[in-house]
Design a protein around this motif. Structure first.
Motif, PDB file in Angstrom:
ATOM      1  N   ASP A 106     -31.914  -6.451 -84.529  1.00 56.22           N
ATOM      2  CA  ASP A 106     -30.963  -6.757 -85.592  1.00 56.22           C
ATOM      3  C   ASP A 106     -29.778  -7.525 -85.000  1.00 56.22           C
ATOM      4  OD1 ASP A 106     -32.585  -5.416 -87.314  1.00 56.22           O
ATOM      5  OD2 ASP A 106     -31.412  -3.538 -87.205  1.00 56.22           O
ATOM      6  N   PRO A 107     -29.314  -8.588 -85.716  1.00 56.25           N
ATOM      7  CA  PRO A 107     -28.170  -9.369 -85.190  1.00 56.25           C
ATOM      8  C   PRO A 107     -26.880  -8.544 -85.212  1.00 56.25           C
ATOM      9  CG  PRO A 107     -28.737 -10.083 -87.399  1.00 56.25           C
ATOM     10  CD  PRO A 107     -29.799  -9.102 -87.029  1.00 56.25           C
ATOM     11  N   ILE A 108     -26.009  -8.909 -84.288  1.00 58.54           N
ATOM     12  CA  ILE A 108     -24.694  -8.249 -84.209  1.00 58.54           C
ATOM     13  C   ILE A 108     -23.709  -9.132 -84.944  1.00 58.54           C
ATOM     14  CG2 ILE A 108     -22.875  -7.442 -82.651  1.00 58.54           C
ATOM     15  CD1 ILE A 108     -25.010  -7.094 -80.504  1.00 58.54           C
ATOM     16  N   PRO A 109     -23.057  -8.641 -85.957  1.00 60.09           N
ATOM     17  CA  PRO A 109     -22.134  -9.484 -86.735  1.00 60.09           C
ATOM     18  C   PRO A 109     -20.911  -9.874 -85.893  1.00 60.09           C
ATOM     19  CG  PRO A 109     -21.991  -7.197 -87.446  1.00 60.09           C
ATOM     20  CD  PRO A 109     -23.121  -7.253 -86.472  1.00 60.09           C
ATOM     21  N   THR A 110     -20.290 -11.012 -86.293  1.00 53.37           N
ATOM     22  CA  THR A 110     -19.082 -11.496 -85.620  1.00 53.37           C
ATOM     23  C   THR A 110     -17.914 -11.379 -86.563  1.00 53.37           C
ATOM     24  OG1 THR A 110     -19.514 -13.753 -86.350  1.00 53.37           O
ATOM     25  CG2 THR A 110     -20.391 -13.099 -84.206  1.00 53.37           C
ATOM     26  N   CYS A 111     -16.716 -11.365 -85.979  1.00 59.76           N
ATOM     27  CA  CYS A 111     -15.487 -11.282 -86.771  1.00 59.76           C
ATOM     28  C   CYS A 111     -14.772 -12.616 -86.704  1.00 59.76           C
ATOM     29  CB  CYS A 111     -14.609 -10.137 -86.289  1.00 59.76           C
ATOM     30  SG  CYS A 111     -13.985 -10.371 -84.580  1.00 59.76           S
ATOM     31  N   ASP A 112     -13.652 -12.680 -87.409  1.00 54.27           N
ATOM     32  CA  ASP A 112     -12.886 -13.917 -87.446  1.00 54.27           C
ATOM     33  C   ASP A 112     -11.729 -13.932 -86.450  1.00 54.27           C
ATOM     34  OD1 ASP A 112     -11.492 -11.923 -88.620  1.00 54.27           O
ATOM     35  OD2 ASP A 112     -10.912 -13.061 -90.412  1.00 54.27           O
ATOM     36  N   CYS A 120     -34.335  -9.244 -58.979  1.00 51.66           N
ATOM     37  CA  CYS A 120     -35.453  -8.430 -58.493  1.00 51.66           C
ATOM     38  C   CYS A 120     -34.929  -7.189 -57.820  1.00 51.66           C
ATOM     39  CB  CYS A 120     -36.294  -9.271 -57.542  1.00 51.66           C
ATOM     40  SG  CYS A 120     -37.659  -8.333 -56.804  1.00 51.66           S
ATOM     41  N   HIS A 121     -35.434  -6.036 -58.307  1.00 53.22           N
ATOM     42  CA  HIS A 121     -34.906  -4.764 -57.810  1.00 53.22           C
ATOM     43  C   HIS A 121     -36.025  -3.768 -57.773  1.00 53.22           C
ATOM     44  CE1 HIS A 121     -35.057  -2.996 -61.864  1.00 53.22           C
ATOM     45  NE2 HIS A 121     -34.710  -4.227 -62.289  1.00 53.22           N
ATOM     46  N   PRO A 122     -35.944  -2.733 -56.986  1.00 52.72           N
ATOM     47  CA  PRO A 122     -36.978  -1.683 -56.964  1.00 52.72           C
ATOM     48  C   PRO A 122     -36.740  -0.676 -58.081  1.00 52.72           C
ATOM     49  CG  PRO A 122     -35.349  -1.255 -55.274  1.00 52.72           C
ATOM     50  CD  PRO A 122     -34.933  -2.546 -55.918  1.00 52.72           C
ATOM     51  N   GLY A 123     -37.714   0.054 -58.379  1.00 55.26           N
ATOM     52  CA  GLY A 123     -37.588   1.117 -59.361  1.00 55.26           C
ATOM     53  C   GLY A 123     -37.701   0.639 -60.793  1.00 55.26           C
ATOM     54  N   PRO A 124     -37.604   1.538 -61.739  1.00 56.36           N
ATOM     55  CA  PRO A 124     -37.730   1.172 -63.160  1.00 56.36           C
ATOM     56  C   PRO A 124     -36.506   0.429 -63.626  1.00 56.36           C
ATOM     57  CG  PRO A 124     -37.212   3.499 -62.935  1.00 56.36           C
ATOM     58  CD  PRO A 124     -37.434   3.002 -61.550  1.00 56.36           C
ATOM     59  N   CYS A 125     -36.668  -0.410 -64.640  1.00 58.30           N
ATOM     60  CA  CYS A 125     -35.549  -1.153 -65.226  1.00 58.30           C
ATOM     61  C   CYS A 125     -34.758  -0.231 -66.157  1.00 58.30           C
ATOM     62  CB  CYS A 125     -36.062  -2.345 -66.033  1.00 58.30           C
ATOM     63  SG  CYS A 125     -36.973  -3.540 -65.036  1.00 58.30           S
ATOM     64  N   GLY A 126     -33.569  -0.605 -66.457  1.00 59.33           N
ATOM     65  CA  GLY A 126     -32.722   0.206 -67.322  1.00 59.33           C
ATOM     66  C   GLY A 126     -33.051   0.027 -68.778  1.00 59.33           C
ATOM     67  N   GLU A 127     -32.272   0.665 -69.649  1.00 63.92           N
ATOM     68  CA  GLU A 127     -32.482   0.562 -71.085  1.00 63.92           C
ATOM     69  C   GLU A 127     -31.937  -0.758 -71.597  1.00 63.92           C
ATOM     70  OE1 GLU A 127     -30.785   3.876 -72.999  1.00 63.92           O
ATOM     71  OE2 GLU A 127     -32.141   5.343 -72.060  1.00 63.92           O
ATOM     72  N   CYS A 128     -32.356  -1.132 -72.761  1.00 62.85           N
ATOM     73  CA  CYS A 128     -31.906  -2.367 -73.397  1.00 62.85           C
ATOM     74  C   CYS A 128     -30.473  -2.203 -73.837  1.00 62.85           C
ATOM     75  CB  CYS A 128     -32.809  -2.699 -74.603  1.00 62.85           C
ATOM     76  SG  CYS A 128     -32.337  -4.223 -75.424  1.00 62.85           S
ATOM     77  N   GLU A 129     -29.677  -3.212 -73.519  1.00 62.30           N
ATOM     78  CA  GLU A 129     -28.254  -3.148 -73.835  1.00 62.30           C
ATOM     79  C   GLU A 129     -27.973  -3.427 -75.312  1.00 62.30           C
ATOM     80  OE1 GLU A 129     -25.936  -2.200 -71.839  1.00 62.30           O
ATOM     81  OE2 GLU A 129     -27.194  -2.006 -70.066  1.00 62.30           O
ATOM     82  N   LEU A 130     -28.986  -3.869 -76.088  1.00 61.22           N
ATOM     83  CA  LEU A 130     -28.771  -4.184 -77.502  1.00 61.22           C
ATOM     84  C   LEU A 130     -29.248  -3.067 -78.425  1.00 61.22           C
ATOM     85  CD1 LEU A 130     -29.936  -7.927 -77.532  1.00 61.22           C
ATOM     86  CD2 LEU A 130     -27.604  -7.010 -77.374  1.00 61.22           C
ATOM     87  N   MET A 131     -29.521  -1.936 -77.890  1.00 63.44           N
ATOM     88  CA  MET A 131     -29.955  -0.802 -78.707  1.00 63.44           C
ATOM     89  C   MET A 131     -28.839  -0.413 -79.670  1.00 63.44           C
ATOM     90  SD  MET A 131     -33.063  -0.081 -77.939  1.00 63.44           S
ATOM     91  CE  MET A 131     -33.235   1.541 -78.638  1.00 63.44           C
ATOM     92  N   PRO A 132     -29.187   0.003 -80.884  1.00 65.10           N
ATOM     93  CA  PRO A 132     -28.148   0.346 -81.866  1.00 65.10           C
ATOM     94  C   PRO A 132     -27.198   1.430 -81.368  1.00 65.10           C
ATOM     95  CG  PRO A 132     -30.283   0.158 -82.926  1.00 65.10           C
ATOM     96  CD  PRO A 132     -30.542   0.063 -81.467  1.00 65.10           C
ATOM     97  N   GLY A 133     -27.653   2.283 -80.519  1.00 67.43           N
ATOM     98  CA  GLY A 133     -26.767   3.329 -80.046  1.00 67.43           C
ATOM     99  C   GLY A 133     -25.713   2.839 -79.071  1.00 67.43           C
ATOM    100  N   ARG A 188     -15.071  -2.843 -85.440  1.00 64.05           N
ATOM    101  CA  ARG A 188     -16.189  -1.915 -85.418  1.00 64.05           C
ATOM    102  C   ARG A 188     -17.191  -2.283 -86.530  1.00 64.05           C
ATOM    103  NH1 ARG A 188     -15.552   2.368 -82.242  1.00 64.05           N
ATOM    104  NH2 ARG A 188     -17.204   3.468 -83.406  1.00 64.05           N
ATOM    105  N   LEU A 189     -18.456  -1.979 -86.199  1.00 66.22           N
ATOM    106  CA  LEU A 189     -19.517  -2.301 -87.162  1.00 66.22           C
ATOM    107  C   LEU A 189     -19.481  -1.300 -88.329  1.00 66.22           C
ATOM    108  CD1 LEU A 189     -22.490  -3.106 -84.758  1.00 66.22           C
ATOM    109  CD2 LEU A 189     -20.902  -4.681 -85.869  1.00 66.22           C
ATOM    110  N   LEU A 190     -19.585  -1.859 -89.533  1.00 66.54           N
ATOM    111  CA  LEU A 190     -19.595  -0.987 -90.707  1.00 66.54           C
ATOM    112  C   LEU A 190     -21.018  -0.584 -91.087  1.00 66.54           C
ATOM    113  CD1 LEU A 190     -16.905  -2.859 -92.876  1.00 66.54           C
ATOM    114  CD2 LEU A 190     -16.616  -0.872 -91.394  1.00 66.54           C
ATOM    115  N   GLU A 191     -21.946  -1.453 -90.845  1.00 66.30           N
ATOM    116  CA  GLU A 191     -23.345  -1.170 -91.164  1.00 66.30           C
ATOM    117  C   GLU A 191     -24.065  -0.812 -89.889  1.00 66.30           C
ATOM    118  OE1 GLU A 191     -25.045  -4.487 -93.116  1.00 66.30           O
ATOM    119  OE2 GLU A 191     -23.696  -4.392 -94.850  1.00 66.30           O
ATOM    120  N   LYS A 192     -24.899   0.173 -90.004  1.00 71.54           N
ATOM    121  CA  LYS A 192     -25.639   0.642 -88.841  1.00 71.54           C
ATOM    122  C   LYS A 192     -26.880  -0.190 -88.653  1.00 71.54           C
ATOM    123  CE  LYS A 192     -27.522   4.816 -86.794  1.00 71.54           C
ATOM    124  NZ  LYS A 192     -27.812   6.270 -86.986  1.00 71.54           N
ATOM    125  N   ARG A 193     -27.113  -0.617 -87.400  1.00 73.78           N
ATOM    126  CA  ARG A 193     -28.268  -1.442 -87.066  1.00 73.78           C
ATOM    127  C   ARG A 193     -29.473  -0.527 -86.844  1.00 73.78           C
ATOM    128  NH1 ARG A 193     -27.521  -3.322 -82.182  1.00 73.78           N
ATOM    129  NH2 ARG A 193     -28.948  -5.113 -82.378  1.00 73.78           N
TER     130      ARG A 193
END
Length: 756
Positions: free
Chosen positions: A69-75, A35-48, A59-64
């Motif tokens: 959109d799910p974030i791909p995983t590596c091996d 709980c905090h005052p003021g507006p909340c920040g932006e979403c951390e899962l935004m494609p940017g 690094r991601l090869l396909e742009k979300r």
């Protein structure tokens, strides 16, 4: 609180510590922050914002397109730092939080004394505590910490964060303050408690009420001291002698006569309030046995405790034992019964164990054995056999008449040495030989003193015999011409410490008083008899049982002090003042007090001794135990015998026959005595025939040395001495009558006034 967004200072801030849960700007996810005052920040899962996989290594090869959109995983391995901060994640690249760290590590307890092996993630979740109590003292210094696994149990441990101090004592102090009425309200602490802060608003008065202190007063102020006497009547009837006080009165101190608690004596000047007065005398009252007297010191009655209910003697009416030693004489020997008191029964027939000394027929061989009387009468038993085997010589045979002879009444057999000593004794009696009595040197129980004197007697027998003769004369001899009331004293010459110790040992045998004076190497000894002086059991140089005659020993410069150096002050009156001797000759002589009215002064210079003898009111010539030989008038050591010289001018006898014919008094400090004492060293103390008469007739022999300058006002030409000649100097002392001792014929206060 950390603020997010823009917030006006006028707005208030309040956080409920819950998740914010407001919808973010993306419209798909909720805010996960607290709980905090003021507006909340932006979403951390935004494609940017998301440009790599979850582990960040690819690094991601396909742009979300959106945050949904799910974030791909590596091996590859995640390898992110786990919450423990030490280990890294070993799982393949994954979504969400890393799993807990399962590496096993050692977890130490708070005090550090023990540990355990657990998964790493449990170290942060659960705190491990051992069961070891601390035991160290808290800050008060009185109580000890009983906390288990205390973080301050180590010697140099310190608290790390937090305000909790386990060694802060939480027990209330509770001690009484100095006022004696209130207790300390602080926690337990070291040092003194603070003063009481209460205030008294009442008057403080003494016991009688005549002295008071007005309020306000600090709590604990003592009551005032009252100068008036106590008004409480004493139970004894005497007036009170103490001041006003609180509580019971002290015991009365008025001196009265009181009888001791045992009724023996009446004591004087005993405080009236004294109780249990004891005189320290033996009780002496009859005990309950009727045979013994109480040997305890003065005590209250009764002497014996009351009989117990089950005591047989009290029920039958017989006498009870007092518990003391019986002490009745035995029938078989001269010793006493050592059994406890037995009034109703005869003494037990037990063997007497009193130690006795048996000897051979000549007395040379001795041994200590028990008396052995009484007990069994059927010959020797094993106990007697064991004692007989330890004896130095076998026992002499006894006539057997059917009765056992105790060990203490038998004799040892003599050996060859006893026969030799008997032959020597017979020969010594036949030829009248008196060997040195070395047994006389062994007296008392001081073996060291006996060894010292025995060794000195073997090395210098004549010197030891000379000391013995002087002690014998002081105790048994009589001084001619002196009254019996005069004190006999003898001064020994300067000698070494071992000889002084030998003199002390010999004087102790004769019970003589010994005083030591002077400083090394001129330390000397003086002895004089006392009322307790007496001859010892054995006297050196005399046979046992033969009458001992005490005669004057002759002067020996190796033993006796020169009489010219000693001034005697005997029978001094109570008002006698010897300050003149102390002030004028204090550094030149040693003053030795024999008792409260007799003293001697020992000088280093005979001239100063002569001056002191003339000027002291109570001085007299010293007469020791030793005298000079009658034929020693020609010897320089005899200071009391004067020889007549031919050719010496006679003194004038018309005015005062006691004044000598010298020009002036010689200077004593210069040591020039040739004008008075003569020229030749062998005749230092010899004068003319008239002077001999003068010395013989006066009670102070040193007056012959007095000059005309101090005693007469005659012209100098009349007192000028006649010139000496060679004939005068060479005149021998054969013409002078030998004098062994000089005594005054008449005693007067002033000879000059009596003769003028």
């Amino acid at each position: 609180m950390e603020l997010k967004g823009n917030l006006s200072e006028k707005d208030g801030v309040f956080s409920c510590s819950e998740a914010c849960s407001h919808m973010l700007s993306c419209g798909n996810h909720a805010c996960q922050d607290i709980c905090h005052p003021g507006p909340c920040g932006e979403c951390e899962l935004m494609p940017g914002k998301v440009t790599a996989c979850h582990c960040g290594k690819t690094r991601l090869l396909e742009k979300r397109a959106s945050c949904l959109d799910p974030i791909p995983t590596c091996d590859k391995v995640c390898d992110k730092k786990l919450p423990c901060g030490v280990h890294r994640c070993k799982v393949t690249c994954h979504e969400g939080d890393c799993p807990p760290c399962v590496v096993r590590v050692e977890q130490r307890c708070r005090c550090g004394s023990s540990g355990q092996m657990v998964e790493c993630y449990k170290v942060l979740e659960e705190e491990f505590r051992c069961n070891k109590p601390c035991g160290r003292k808290k800050n008060c210094g009185r109580h000890r910490c009983s906390e288990c696994c205390c973080p301050l149990s180590k010697p140099l441990a310190r608290l790390e964060g937090g305000n909790w101090d386990p060694h802060l004592c939480q027990i209330p102090c509770g001690k009484k303050l100095r006022c004696g009425q209130h207790g300390c309200q602080l926690l337990c602490h070291s040092g003194h408690c603070p003063p009481c802060l209460e205030t008294i608003f009442n008057d403080l008065t003494c016991a009688c009420g005549r002295t008071s202190i007005p309020p306000p007063l600090p709590c604990g102020t003592p009551t005032p001291s009252c100068p008036h006497q106590c008004l409480v009547p004493q139970p004894c009837g005497h007036p009170a002698t103490h001041q006003c006080h609180f509580g019971d009165c002290p015991p009365c101190v008025v001196p009265v006569m009181r009888e001791c608690i045992g009724g023996h004596v009446v004591l004087r000047n005993i405080p009236c309030g004294s109780k249990d007065i004891r005189c320290n005398q033996p009780c002496g009252k009859n005990r309950q046995c009727g045979m013994h007297a109480c040997n305890r010191s003065c005590h209250p009655s009764p002497c014996d405790p009351p009989p117990a209910n089950g005591d047989a003697s009290s029920s039958t009416g017989g006498r009870a034992s007092c518990g003391q030693v019986c002490g009745a004489p035995r029938r078989e020997c001269k010793h006493t019964c050592t059994a406890p008191c037995h009034p109703s029964s005869p003494c037990p027939d037990l063997r007497c164990e009193f130690p006795m000394t048996i000897a051979c027929s000549c007395g040379r061989i001795t041994a200590t054995v028990p008396c052995g009387a009484g007990g069994t009468a059927n010959g020797d038993n094993m106990f007697e056999v064991s004692i007989i085997q330890k004896l130095p010589m076998p026992l002499q045979p006894v006539e057997s008449d059917g009765r056992r002879v105790p060990l203490g009444q038998r004799k040892l057999s003599c050996d060859e040495d006893c026969a030799k000593m008997e032959r020597k004794r017979v020969l010594a009696e036949a030829f009248d030989i008196t060997p040195p009595n070395l047994d006389a040197l062994h007296f008392g129980e001081n073996s060291n003193a006996s060894d010292l004197l025995s060794d000195l007697f073997r090395r210098e027998p004549k010197w030891v015999m000379a000391i013995e003769e002087r002690c014998k004369f002081l105790v048994l001899g009589k001084t001619r011409g002196n009254s019996s009331g005069n004190l006999k004293v003898h001064v020994f010459c300067h000698m070494t410490k071992d000889k002084r110790d030998a003199i002390r040992v010999i004087a102790d045998r004769w019970k003589l008083s010994v005083q030591a004076a002077g400083w090394e190497p001129k330390r000397f000894i003086t002895i004089h008899p006392t009322p307790k002086s007496k001859a010892p059991a054995r006297i050196l140089g005399s046979k046992p049982g033969v009458f001992v005659a005490a005669s004057h020993p002759f002067f020996d410069p190796l033993v006796d002090m020169d009489p010219r150096l000693v001034v005697a002050m005997l029978d001094l009156p109570r008002d006698a003042d010897v300050s003149a001797l102390v002030l004028r000759f204090g550094g030149e002589c040693e003053l030795v007090w024999l008792n409260d009215k007799n003293a001697v002064a020992v000088f280093n210079d005979p001239a100063r001794a002569a001056t002191a003898l003339r000027r002291l009111d109570y001085g007299s010539a010293y007469q020791g135990a030793a005298v000079f030989l009658p034929s020693s008038s020609a010897q320089p050591g005899n200071v009391w015998v004067a020889g007549q010289k031919d050719g010496v001018a006679a003194t004038k006898s018309s005015a005062n026959p006691w004044k000598k014919a010298t020009a002036s008094e010689p200077d004593p400090s210069s040591g020039d005595w040739t004008g008075v004492l003569g020229q030749a060293p062998g005749s230092v103390w010899r004068r003319g025939g008239d002077t001999v008469a003068q010395v013989m007739g006066t009670s102070n022999r040193w007056n012959a040395l007095e000059s005309d300058a101090a005693t007469s006002s005659r012209p100098v030409e009349e007192s000028k001495p006649a010139p000496r000649t060679d004939a005068v100097s060479s005149a021998g002392p054969s013409t002078a009558p030998p004098v062994s001792k000089m005594q005054p014929e008449v005693e007067v206060d002033d000879w000059e006034e009596a003769c003028e």
